[in-house]
Scaffold this motif. Structure first.
Motif: not given
Length: 61
Positions: A10-13, A18-24, A26-31
């Motif tokens: 849903r939030n992935g490009k 990357c969005a899944g790694l961000s969720n896991r 806690g880092l910002d997806v842009t980073l």
């Protein structure tokens, strides 16, 4: 924060890795996306692309 890595389509490009790694993590997806692009442009280009595709494939199952 989740206990396991899952794709976030849903939030992935592209695949949602990357969005899944961000969720896991806690880092910002842009980073995470910027870090992946930098790794791809540096000497680790082929390795980072294969790792991305492998993570997307493994997380689907």
């Amino acid at each position: 924060m989740n206990n396991s890595f899952t794709l976030d389509r849903r939030n992935g490009k592209i695949m949602g890795v990357c969005a899944g790694l961000s969720n896991r993590s806690g880092l910002d997806v842009t980073l995470i996306r910027v870090a992946l692009v930098l790794l791809t442009l540096c000497a680790l280009g082929p390795i980072s692309v294969v790792a991305y595709l492998l993570a997307g494939w493994l997380a689907q199952g």
